[in-house]
Design a protein around this motif. Structure first.
Motif: not given
Length: 296
Positions: A61-66, A88-90, A100-102
């Motif tokens: 769910a956290h990744r989906q938010d990003l 530009l990417g994840i 995850p980060w963006t």
């Protein structure tokens, strides 16, 4: 600021970038000072900003938010009269950072405040044009999702009352309680919900030469009551420009009252939470609450 907050260093960021984005390996990494409460920011070279959630999670769910934030950036690009973040990417979890980060294109500009805004009426009109463009995007008939800002204001009543109880030593909570009741009395909007930016805080508005040039941080974007995006009338604008903003958006009395309510929700929640940990957020909260109390 938060329980479970992760402190991340430039060295950790450089290692994550080097292992996951070889084309960026060797670019200089440096932290970006920010009064934000959700992400730690790092500039990568001259053209990239990396956003690391302060409370990372490997959960889907956290990744989906990003991912949703990046989708929303594409949704707005070219359709609004201001720059928005370009994805530009994840990035993926790695040593030293468990979530995850963006990555986005760096947007130059100064944070909007009394010293960086030129003519407040012009700025208010610029911001209203951006908000109007967002509000007219096609929702596909989707309703409020039950999670983001923009549902019934009354749903926030318990949270506001709790925050008022925690803030008696910080502000005039008796006066604010009266204002909150007035906001709750405002008629609900029977019109279909619209796309919202949802978090038009001063730190998410960038200026160049005194004009609005970019709106960033799309993590709160969703579908709901258009009154949510009236918050800058109290968290940023001086009183005369407040009316300019209202007039440009065509807000009727009920919508304006609900907008006051959303501004109060955000500010009274932030004030006791950040009073000792984030001076910038606390100062914005005080500015907002004072503006609400000054309005006749």
């Amino acid at each position: 600021m938060h329980a479970g907050q992760v402190d991340i260093t430039a060295d950790t960021v450089a290692a994550l970038v080097g292992s996951q984005f070889p084309g960026w390996r060797g670019l200089r990494v440096r932290p970006v000072a920010s009064g934000g409460t959700v992400n730690a920011l790092f500039r990568l070279g001259d053209d990239v900003v990396l956003r690391f959630p302060l409370q990372p999670s490997p959960a889907d769910a956290h990744r989906q938010d990003l991912l949703d934030e990046q989708v929303n950036a594409h949704r707005l690009a070219g359709r609004v009269p201001a720059a928005v973040p370009e994805p530009l990417g994840i990035g993926e979890p790695g040593p030293g950072y468990p979530g995850p980060w963006t990555a986005f294109r760096w947007i130059p500009g100064e944070i909007a405040d009394g010293s960086t805004i030129g003519d407040p009426d012009v700025f208010a009109a610029d911001l209203a044009a951006f908000v109007t463009a967002v509000h007219t995007l096609d929702t596909g008939g989707r309703p409020w999702n039950g999670e983001t800002r923009g549902g019934p204001l009354a749903d926030q009543d318990d949270e506001v009352r709790q925050s008022l109880a925690l803030s008696a030593h910080l502000t005039d909570t008796a006066r604010l309680a009266v204002i909150w009741r007035e906001c709750l009395d405002a008629a609900h909007d029977d019109r279909p919900p619209v796309w919202l930016h949802g978090d038009l805080m001063p730190g998410n508005l960038l200026t160049t030469g005194g004009r609005l040039t970019a709106v960033i941080d799309l993590g709160a974007m969703g579908i709901g009551d258009r009154a949510v995006d009236l918050m800058p009338a109290w968290n940023l604008l001086p009183a005369p420009a407040r009316n300019t903003y209202r007039d440009a958006l065509g807000a009727d009395d009920a919508t304006w009252q609900r907008g006051r309510g959303w501004a109060l929700v955000q500010a009274i929640g932030a004030l006791p939470y950040y009073a000792d940990t984030n001076p910038s957020m606390a100062a914005t909260a005080r500015f907002t609450l004072n503006a609400l109390m000054e309005q006749v």
